[in-house]
Design a protein around this motif. Structure first.
Motif, PDB file in Angstrom:
ATOM      1  N   THR A 148       0.830  -1.203   0.000  1.00 41.34           N
ATOM      2  CA  THR A 148       0.000   0.000   0.000  1.00 41.34           C
ATOM      3  C   THR A 148       0.864   1.252   0.000  1.00 41.34           C
ATOM      4  N   THR A 152       0.357   1.122  -4.048  1.00 38.21           N
ATOM      5  CA  THR A 152      -1.049   1.511  -4.187  1.00 38.21           C
ATOM      6  C   THR A 152      -1.311   2.989  -3.949  1.00 38.21           C
ATOM      7  N   ASP A 153      -0.660   3.550  -2.916  1.00 36.29           N
ATOM      8  CA  ASP A 153      -0.876   4.971  -2.610  1.00 36.29           C
ATOM      9  C   ASP A 153       0.084   5.882  -3.360  1.00 36.29           C
ATOM     10  N   ASN A 156       0.151   5.035 -10.342  1.00 39.71           N
ATOM     11  CA  ASN A 156      -1.186   4.825 -10.896  1.00 39.71           C
ATOM     12  C   ASN A 156      -1.468   3.333 -10.838  1.00 39.71           C
ATOM     13  N   GLU A 157      -2.724   2.954 -10.816  1.00 37.07           N
ATOM     14  CA  GLU A 157      -3.114   1.568 -10.543  1.00 37.07           C
ATOM     15  C   GLU A 157      -2.500   0.569 -11.519  1.00 37.07           C
TER      16      GLU A 157
ATOM     17  N   HIS B   8     -11.225   4.225 -11.904  1.00 35.62           N
ATOM     18  CA  HIS B   8     -10.443   3.406 -10.973  1.00 35.62           C
ATOM     19  C   HIS B   8     -11.382   3.068  -9.823  1.00 35.62           C
ATOM     20  N   GLN B  10     -11.894   1.092  -6.257  1.00 33.05           N
ATOM     21  CA  GLN B  10     -11.084   0.575  -5.151  1.00 33.05           C
ATOM     22  C   GLN B  10     -11.966   0.257  -3.942  1.00 33.05           C
ATOM     23  N   ASP B  57      -9.214  -6.017  -5.603  1.00 39.07           N
ATOM     24  CA  ASP B  57      -9.501  -4.969  -4.617  1.00 39.07           C
ATOM     25  C   ASP B  57      -9.357  -3.605  -5.303  1.00 39.07           C
ATOM     26  N   ASN B  58      -8.723  -3.617  -6.440  1.00 38.78           N
ATOM     27  CA  ASN B  58      -8.607  -2.459  -7.310  1.00 38.78           C
ATOM     28  C   ASN B  58      -8.967  -2.958  -8.698  1.00 38.78           C
ATOM     29  N   THR B 104      -6.327   7.730 -10.645  1.00 34.45           N
ATOM     30  CA  THR B 104      -5.680   7.241  -9.433  1.00 34.45           C
ATOM     31  C   THR B 104      -5.210   8.382  -8.543  1.00 34.45           C
ATOM     32  N   GLN B 108      -5.985   8.928  -4.629  1.00 35.19           N
ATOM     33  CA  GLN B 108      -4.928   8.994  -3.620  1.00 35.19           C
ATOM     34  C   GLN B 108      -5.017  10.305  -2.842  1.00 35.19           C
ATOM     35  N   GLY B 111      -7.295  10.048   0.079  1.00 28.59           N
ATOM     36  CA  GLY B 111      -6.901   9.246   1.235  1.00 28.59           C
ATOM     37  C   GLY B 111      -6.344   7.893   0.833  1.00 28.59           C
ATOM     38  N   SER B 112      -5.635   7.251   1.766  1.00 30.59           N
ATOM     39  CA  SER B 112      -5.021   5.952   1.522  1.00 30.59           C
ATOM     40  C   SER B 112      -6.064   4.860   1.299  1.00 30.59           C
ATOM     41  N   ALA B 113      -5.665   3.816   0.569  1.00 25.24           N
ATOM     42  CA  ALA B 113      -6.528   2.649   0.368  1.00 25.24           C
ATOM     43  C   ALA B 113      -6.844   1.987   1.697  1.00 25.24           C
ATOM     44  N   GLN B 114      -5.970   2.196   2.710  1.00 25.26           N
ATOM     45  CA  GLN B 114      -6.180   1.568   4.012  1.00 25.26           C
ATOM     46  C   GLN B 114      -6.489   2.594   5.098  1.00 25.26           C
TER      47      GLN B 114
END
Lengths: 253, 253, 253, 253
Positions: A148, A152-153, A156-157, B8, B10, B57-58, B104, B108, B111-114
């Motif tokens: 991540t 991911t963060d 680009n994806e 995108h 997510q 997940d993406n 993307t 981003q 905020g973060s994916a997590q």
């Protein structure tokens, strides 16, 4: 000593079906393939086995604990609910690659994947109940360190996806060639492999190999059991242990 | 000139969710991921768009024709039926890679994916109705020459899978780096890519590159349209044309 | 002598969930409810049990052969994949109505269906392995005589539906009051009931009652077994026997 | 003045298919039927329509806003993903019962539900775009007063089910006979009806009728719109208004 039971699952005559009488809508093919895999995940999963989507028209299961009657019922259930049928071929071996090799050969002997007359083959043998042990299945659960934060963060994806994909392609090929193991991408940054009797040095070697060849850093948790479900959940916990200790390899047996 | 609209997709905070309070059963995660993708394939597919499972997940969609209200409804429908929520970020660009890059970044920035507090983001812009043309989307549908005869009916399934996977990994990286295109494995021996304005020479170059680097032989059908569904079905027909003529590249526009 | 094991399945706090924070889209609720039922049909069906959709937020299973660990796994699998959770209560009895009565009481004792703190109850007992027999479950499969010719191909669909519905409403109430049986509409013109030890006279009486009160003519096939799957498939064959002989009641044991 | 567009959906030759070559596993038929309904709920729902499961082999949709090309695509999507096909017949009318009557007649004219040669009929007409208004669809959403306190938390589940079922059977027959409306049980204690131009007195009359004949107390929220989705969500809010005010009928237009 592992004794992996592997099932090669193949949709009958799928290629021709997708373009007859005309090419079918891609979004419907994607829906069909994904839902068939999801159903097989439950049908095998309810019997403590694991299924991997692989190429979707060909899938691979670690099926210790699933006997031939179970396979027949799974085959029947799919035929009742889908516009396609499947052939199933089961085999065992001291390594997963060996078991799969036998399973595929049995299927090929029965006929081509695109032979319109070859339907619903069910062949093979399972591990005899009396010979089953708690060491039959070894599952390794890999993930990418700090995926991540590093990918991911940041990227680009698709560029994140390229990194994960290159890492997976190298790992799966190496695990097959060097360790007779079958490794499958299962989403996110996760790869699950079914392995023979490997030890910590083998896993460190595989991780170093991927780091050196494509620059992707992995960690791995390993478990074993009589069935994939037990080996797999143990491997997941071992992977969490890696996260806690900072170690790249945790073997939980 | 293409004008690709890319979304995108997510899943919010998915990594933590899969291990809280304990690691969840793998077969259930596989079922969840696959069915969510299948539903998105229908939700976007009903609006003439394409979705690719990518990392599950993406996910990435070629979403020309799907406006922000449509995206909001898709987001709401998933929140009503799944134990997770999704964030969606939409952008356009003269190349698919450029559009995805913007999509993307927007995500981003939110905020973060997590980030457990970042939920159901919906950001971006679509191609304005008045600027849409029949050349906005270019889809290329690749498959492996004689996959059944050379691989599926000959090798064990994992060795066939390795060949397909190595071919895909090389093609996807090359199409991204040399042609700003996004290529996705869609099952069997098929890869679908969304491309900018490429011509026959570009496709022959890509095919030669893969043949030279990893020894996998591809052919490709190419189509275009205002939406992915039109470009995609044209590309499928072009691929059938390749099969009929023996040519490796068929452009149908 | 039958010994029916019944599971009362109840989605936790569903009513409030469907309107919080706002009423949810009806088409999504229908999709959620139907797919949950379909999944339970497979989860219980893989263990030779039957599930009936009943009211969708409350469902009833004839679960002989499904032990408490199986119930726990089914409960966990649903919690992993749906935005709601379920409570399960299991009981046995010499009549299905008695078994269900006990199962429901156990659940009510644990808390209201709309108690937001009552989640994932798992209570009850199963038929002990040593006491299981081939006569534990009796399944009766009813259908309407000549439904296609008399109704489906003649009346508008809602008027056909009214006839089927009135017939079902009368049968289900009568089978409950006179015979302690639980009868469920399962689609088309079919009703499946789980019964205690009934004989041919009881079935003829039930059929006559429905004919006299609402003018709908039924026939029935009856089977029995240690599990619902065996009793049910036997009952289906018995119903086909009715079609062949013209008899209204066929008992196949 | 309402102008309801109704689609009669019928699975082709389903009865024979379920028993050929042998009766199929009931749990698989239940899974197939429920998932097909869930998919149609999404396919129609994505176009602002409502679908009701009715008898599962025959279903009814309130399809204002769904044109014949949309119907063709829905039909094609199902044929690509299921082992059965469907016929669709569309009609309009000043009352829902009238529209359904025409839709069913058109279908019957094309062939029997069990005519093995009649496949994928697509017939009918939709409401012309220029004639569509915000009053075309009237939806009434009924539920049972205090169902949880009076029934679900008190009686065994089947006795609760009998109460709900008797209430539904009486309401659906009365709404059809007295008001040319089509009412459908949708789970829990909820019934959704598509109605012609009814007023508050008509709804109070229907509620009183059910109370007097079977002793079940209902309340209802009513909404209208150009499409079922708008009318339906308004009706849901109106029903919440009933809960807040204690009134049995709330019309929100």
């Amino acid at each position: 000593m592992t004794n992996t039971q592997v099932t090669h699952i193949q949709i009958d005559n799928y290629g021709p079906w997708t373009v007859t009488p005309e090419p079918r809508r891609e979004v419907d093919l994607q829906t069909l393939q994904s839902r068939l895999f999801a159903d097989l995940s439950q049908l095998f999963g309810n019997r403590d086995a694991y299924v991997f989507f692989t190429r979707f028209d060909n899938m691979i299961a670690v099926s210790n604990g699933v006997d031939l009657d179970d396979h027949a019922l799974i085959q029947e259930s799919v035929a009742n609910r889908y516009p396609v049928t499947m052939s199933l071929s089961v085999a065992t071996g001291t390594t997963p690659a060996e078991a799969l090799g036998t399973a595929t050969e049995q299927l090929q002997a029965a006929g081509s994947a695109q032979d319109e007359h070859r339907r619903e083959i069910l062949k093979g043998r399972v591990v005899d109940e009396e010979f089953r042990t708690d060491e039959d299945v070894q599952i390794a659960h890999f993930d990418v360190n700090d995926a991540t934060e590093k990918y991911t963060d940041q990227l680009n994806e698709f560029d994140t996806f390229i990194e994960i994909e290159q890492g997976y392609a190298e790992l799966m090929r190496h695990m097959r060639r060097a360790h007779d193991s079958l490794a499958f991408f299962v989403g996110g940054d996760n790869v699950i492999a079914t392995c023979p009797e490997l030890d910590e040095a083998d896993y460190r070697e595989a991780i170093d190999h991927v780091q050196e060849t494509v620059g992707v850093e992995l960690k791995v948790g390993v478990g074993r059991g009589a069935v994939a479900a037990d080996a797999g959940i143990t491997a997941k916990h071992a992977l969490e242990e890696c996260r806690a200790t900072g170690d790249d390899v945790t073997i939980e047996f």
